[in-house]
Design a protein around this motif. Structure first.
Motif, mmCIF file in Angstrom:
data_model
loop_
_atom_site.group_PDB
_atom_site.id
_atom_site.type_symbol
_atom_site.label_atom_id
_atom_site.label_comp_id
_atom_site.label_asym_id
_atom_site.label_seq_id
_atom_site.Cartn_x
_atom_site.Cartn_y
_atom_site.Cartn_z
ATOM 1 N N GLU A 1 0.826 -1.209 0.000
ATOM 2 C CA GLU A 1 0.000 0.000 0.000
ATOM 3 C C GLU A 1 0.862 1.261 0.000
ATOM 4 O O GLU A 1 0.589 2.222 -0.731
ATOM 5 N N LEU A 2 1.911 1.268 0.816
ATOM 6 C CA LEU A 2 2.792 2.433 0.887
ATOM 7 C C LEU A 2 3.542 2.633 -0.425
ATOM 8 O O LEU A 2 3.713 3.767 -0.880
ATOM 9 N N ASN A 3 4.014 1.533 -1.031
ATOM 10 C CA ASN A 3 4.690 1.632 -2.330
ATOM 11 C C ASN A 3 3.764 2.249 -3.374
ATOM 12 O O ASN A 3 4.174 3.102 -4.159
ATOM 13 N N LEU A 4 2.514 1.822 -3.380
ATOM 14 C CA LEU A 4 1.541 2.354 -4.341
ATOM 15 C C LEU A 4 1.270 3.838 -4.080
ATOM 16 O O LEU A 4 1.199 4.638 -5.019
ATOM 17 N N ALA A 5 1.134 4.210 -2.807
ATOM 18 C CA ALA A 5 0.904 5.616 -2.460
ATOM 19 C C ALA A 5 2.101 6.466 -2.866
ATOM 20 O O ALA A 5 1.945 7.577 -3.404
ATOM 21 N N TYR A 6 3.294 5.948 -2.619
ATOM 22 C CA TYR A 6 4.516 6.667 -2.995
ATOM 23 C C TYR A 6 4.579 6.846 -4.509
ATOM 24 O O TYR A 6 4.848 7.934 -5.007
ATOM 25 N N GLN A 7 4.328 5.762 -5.225
ATOM 26 C CA GLN A 7 4.402 5.833 -6.683
ATOM 27 C C GLN A 7 3.357 6.805 -7.233
ATOM 28 O O GLN A 7 3.630 7.552 -8.170
ATOM 29 N N LEU B 1 12.284 -0.116 6.594
ATOM 30 C CA LEU B 1 11.886 0.256 5.233
ATOM 31 C C LEU B 1 10.496 0.882 5.240
ATOM 32 O O LEU B 1 10.264 1.900 4.584
ATOM 33 N N ARG B 2 9.578 0.296 5.997
ATOM 34 C CA ARG B 2 8.229 0.852 6.114
ATOM 35 C C ARG B 2 8.274 2.263 6.687
ATOM 36 O O ARG B 2 7.631 3.183 6.162
ATOM 37 N N ASP B 3 9.045 2.440 7.754
ATOM 38 C CA ASP B 3 9.132 3.754 8.388
ATOM 39 C C ASP B 3 9.733 4.793 7.434
ATOM 40 O O ASP B 3 9.305 5.948 7.414
ATOM 41 N N ALA B 4 10.701 4.365 6.637
ATOM 42 C CA ALA B 4 11.333 5.289 5.690
ATOM 43 C C ALA B 4 10.349 5.757 4.625
ATOM 44 O O ALA B 4 10.295 6.947 4.297
ATOM 45 N N VAL B 5 9.573 4.839 4.066
ATOM 46 C CA VAL B 5 8.614 5.254 3.036
ATOM 47 C C VAL B 5 7.546 6.150 3.645
ATOM 48 O O VAL B 5 7.141 7.148 3.032
ATOM 49 N N LYS B 6 7.100 5.855 4.859
ATOM 50 C CA LYS B 6 6.114 6.710 5.518
ATOM 51 C C LYS B 6 6.664 8.127 5.690
ATOM 52 O O LYS B 6 5.967 9.102 5.419
ATOM 53 N N GLU B 7 7.892 8.216 6.144
ATOM 54 C CA GLU B 7 8.514 9.529 6.363
ATOM 55 C C GLU B 7 8.684 10.282 5.045
ATOM 56 O O GLU B 7 8.398 11.481 4.964
ATOM 57 N N ARG B 8 9.116 9.588 4.025
ATOM 58 C CA ARG B 8 9.411 10.254 2.752
ATOM 59 C C ARG B 8 8.169 10.634 1.964
ATOM 60 O O ARG B 8 8.239 11.497 1.081
ATOM 61 N N LEU B 9 7.029 10.063 2.267
ATOM 62 C CA LEU B 9 5.790 10.444 1.584
ATOM 63 C C LEU B 9 5.460 11.921 1.796
ATOM 64 O O LEU B 9 4.790 12.533 0.972
ATOM 65 N N GLY B 10 5.950 12.503 2.876
ATOM 66 C CA GLY B 10 5.686 13.914 3.161
ATOM 67 C C GLY B 10 6.637 14.880 2.472
ATOM 68 O O GLY B 10 6.466 16.096 2.571
ATOM 69 N N ASN B 11 7.632 14.369 1.773
ATOM 70 C CA ASN B 11 8.608 15.238 1.103
ATOM 71 C C ASN B 11 8.013 15.927 -0.119
ATOM 72 O O ASN B 11 7.068 15.432 -0.727
ATOM 73 N N THR B 12 8.614 17.043 -0.481
ATOM 74 C CA THR B 12 8.286 17.668 -1.759
ATOM 75 C C THR B 12 8.919 16.824 -2.868
ATOM 76 O O THR B 12 9.902 16.108 -2.619
ATOM 77 N N PRO B 13 8.410 16.906 -4.085
ATOM 78 C CA PRO B 13 9.033 16.160 -5.187
ATOM 79 C C PRO B 13 10.510 16.525 -5.375
ATOM 80 O O PRO B 13 11.327 15.646 -5.652
ATOM 81 N N GLU B 14 10.856 17.780 -5.190
ATOM 82 C CA GLU B 14 12.248 18.204 -5.353
ATOM 83 C C GLU B 14 13.136 17.562 -4.289
ATOM 84 O O GLU B 14 14.225 17.064 -4.594
ATOM 85 N N ARG B 15 12.700 17.590 -3.048
ATOM 86 C CA ARG B 15 13.465 16.981 -1.945
ATOM 87 C C ARG B 15 13.588 15.472 -2.169
ATOM 88 O O ARG B 15 14.652 14.892 -1.971
ATOM 89 N N GLU B 16 12.516 14.865 -2.589
ATOM 90 C CA GLU B 16 12.530 13.416 -2.801
ATOM 91 C C GLU B 16 13.484 13.029 -3.925
ATOM 92 O O GLU B 16 14.183 12.029 -3.836
#
Length: 187
Positions: free
Chosen positions: A106-112, A131-146
């Motif tokens: 689910e997180l991978n799909l939301a990230y993508q 890995l789960r915690d990292a994707v959760k944290e990075r979902l809040g990044n701006t596209p440029e930061r990501e």
């Protein structure tokens, strides 16, 4: 007294014909600009010189090359079937509980959906929970930061894969180099 000779794995890489070296580099990173830059800078005197060239090439990847590099990586938690490198790099997810695997999907799909590309992280040595915690944290990044985080993570992955490429068995010759290139396949 220290030796100034080139390590055997690096000497083999330096001696590869251009097409074979390019294929080996493509297995490390699918970005054509990165591979071409490393290829044209051969021969390398030390592994550190190769890693530094990799870092410099990574910093200069175009947006298109970065997209190609990311496209060469399967989603975390879903390594490519039959790919031992992908499985090894994502081993932190191998024993994950079904609930964690489902959450990662689910997180991978939301990230993508948010960023338009696969969630890329150097998964080596990380647990499924990390890995789960990292994707959760990075979902809040701006596209440029990501994009910058992805570039950094890809650089880490490339260094690990280059090290594996250089560690190929010196006694097996060019066959081992081809095996090492295959072993450096995308995670």
């Amino acid at each position: 007294m220290t030796s100034t000779s080139t390590p055997p794995g690096l000497a083999r890489f330096n001696a590869l014909e251009e097409h074979a070296a390019l294929a080996a580099l493509h297995e490390v990173c699918a970005a054509p600009g990165w591979s071409r830059r490393l290829l044209t800078a051969r021969p390398y005197a030390t592994a550190e010189a190769l890693y530094a060239a990799s870092d410099a090439a990574m910093a200069e990847l175009t947006a298109g090359d970065l997209e190609k590099a990311m496209a060469g990586h399967p989603p975390i938690g879903r390594p490519r079937p039959g790919d031992p490198v992908s499985a090894r790099e994502q081993s932190g997810m191998a024993g994950a509980a079904a609930g964690l695997r489902a959450e990662m999907l689910e997180l991978n799909l939301a990230y993508q959906e948010r960023f338009g590309h696969v969630f890329l992280i150097c998964a080596t040595g990380r647990t499924g929970e990390q890995l789960r915690d990292a994707v959760k944290e990075r979902l809040g990044n701006t596209p440029e930061r990501e994009r910058e985080i992805v570039r950094t993570e890809l650089g880490r992955i490339n260094r690990i894969r280059l090290a594996r490429l250089l560690e190929a068995d010196a006694d097996a010759g060019t066959g081992a180099q081809a095996d090492a290139a295959a072993d450096a396949a995308e995670d």
